[in-house]
Enzyme design. Structure first.
Site, PDB file in Angstrom:
ATOM      1  N   ASP A 124      18.763 -42.854  12.069  1.00  0.00           N
ATOM      2  CA  ASP A 124      19.702 -42.529  13.114  1.00  0.00           C
ATOM      3  C   ASP A 124      19.236 -42.603  14.763  1.00  0.00           C
ATOM      4  OD1 ASP A 124      22.252 -41.639  12.578  1.00  0.00           O
ATOM      5  OD2 ASP A 124      21.731 -39.713  12.319  1.00  0.00           O
ATOM      6  N   LYS A 136      29.852 -43.250   4.555  1.00  0.00           N
ATOM      7  CA  LYS A 136      28.549 -44.029   4.585  1.00  0.00           C
ATOM      8  C   LYS A 136      27.902 -44.272   2.963  1.00  0.00           C
ATOM      9  CE  LYS A 136      27.291 -41.441   8.654  1.00  0.00           C
ATOM     10  NZ  LYS A 136      26.557 -40.157   9.190  1.00  0.00           N
ATOM     11  N   GLN A 150      22.839 -35.331   8.314  1.00  0.00           N
ATOM     12  CA  GLN A 150      23.855 -35.330   8.891  1.00  0.00           C
ATOM     13  C   GLN A 150      23.873 -34.103   9.971  1.00  0.00           C
ATOM     14  OE1 GLN A 150      26.603 -37.729   8.455  1.00  0.00           O
ATOM     15  NE2 GLN A 150      27.405 -36.434  10.370  1.00  0.00           N
TER      16      GLN A 150
END
Ligand code: NDP
Length: 296
Positions: free
Chosen positions: A121, A54, A98
């Site tokens: 997200d 990422k 994460q």
């Protein structure tokens, strides 16, 4: 019939190119550099790989990447304090914590502490509600990637029968919601679904997000259907392992009209959509027009 292969690598490269183009415009016309902060708690090897790639791709499209690596025993209050700091940092337009988090941390609490406008997200409860009511929101990256590929292949999805296998908050439910918002007739299947093969056979579109290697054989697929395989499963292959999806690619690709392979299908789209969400969040934060075709 031999299915058209929906090449996720090529789609993802096109999305990243569009993101990079928009980032350049934001920098040159407005002096703004979109920034993505990724927070990793602990040493989970898979998460470390995701966070590394990422960060690398964020920089490649010209955005600022901020990585925060915290010890596995980080307290909840320390993590919440970091999220708060990032919420208030004007150089950060997207925040991603994460998952999975270590067991002593409350994931829902942490995710819901992210500013919804920076929740790239799309897991914050406000974004879930906005998506569910058909309003502008941050959309979870994997289903957004699937939607982009479906739209690119079909144009309009209106009136199609879509079957989503899996009802997780990360993939299945938002995927179903996105398809409904695009006027599909949507059926959501799960482990208690009766006559799963029969239901799957009704789908003009089938999205499999289960986590069971090759569980959907070709004879469950309606001839000509478009099949999106979200599953990522590692299986033994002699003394090695290889990745397979939830769809039995060999038999399904003989029946489907179009299909995503694993690897090289949905997977590459997830990070591309994370970058797309970050540039969208940056534009929204600055009251600027959003790039076209990068949001739901
Ligand atoms: P979850 O484990 O959270 O959800 C799996 C879903 O599948 C559940 O709703 C479950 O039903 C359903 N299910 C399980 N067994 C069956 C069965 N026999 N028949 C029908 N439904 C069943 O998984 P995720 O949604 O997080 O992930 C799904 C897959 O997608 C995984 O392989 C994951 O690795 C992959 N993935 C890939 C991503 C990418 O970037 N390509 C991103 C995210 C995930 P129930 O609710 O009843 O238990």
């Amino acid at each position: 019939m031999t299915a058209t292969i929906l090449d996720g690598k090529a789609f993802a490269a096109a999305v990243r190119a569009k993101v990079a183009e928009h980032v350049t415009r934001l920098k040159t016309d407005h002096g703004i550099t979109p920034g993505l902060a990724v927070v990793l708690v602990g040493e989970d090897p898979a998460s470390q790989v995701y966070v590394r790639s990422k960060g690398k791709m964020t920089v490649e499209v010209g955005m600022a990447s901020f990585e925060h690596r915290l010890d596995a025993d980080t307290s909840e209050s320390a993590l919440l304090a970091l999220v708060e700091k990032l919420n208030n940092d004007p150089t950060v337009h997207g925040i991603l914590v994460q998952l999975p988090l270590p067991g002593h941390l409350d994931s829902d609490l942490v995710i819901n502490s992210i500013d919804p406008a920076k929740d790239v997200d799309g897991f914050h409860i406000s974004n879930v509600g906005l998506l569910g009511t058909g309003q502008k929101s941050m959309v979870p990256c994997t289903p957004l990637g699937c939607l982009m590929m479906l739209r690119a292949h079909h144009g309009s999805l209106s009136g199609m029968n879509a079957v989503v296998i899996g009802r997780s908050n990360i993939v299945g439910k938002p995927m179903a919601q996105l398809l409904l918002n695009d006027s599909c007739t949507v059926t959501i299947c799960h482990s208690r679904t009766r006559d799963l093969p029969g239901v799957v056979r009704s789908g003009d579109i089938v999205v499999a997000a289960v986590g069971r290697p090759e569980m959907v054989p070709g004879d469950w697929i309606k001839p000509g259907a478009t099949v999106i395989d979200v599953g990522i499963n590692r299986v033994a292959d002699g003394d090695r392992t290889r990745l397979v999806g939830d769809i039995d690619f060999a038999s399904a690709s003989a029946v489907a009209g179009a299909i995503t392979p694993v690897p090289g299908g949905v997977g590459p789209m997830t990070i591309a959509c994370l970058l797309a969400n970050t540039v969208t969040a940056c534009c929204r934060a600055n009251g600027l027009p959003e790039p076209e075709g990068l949001a739901a």
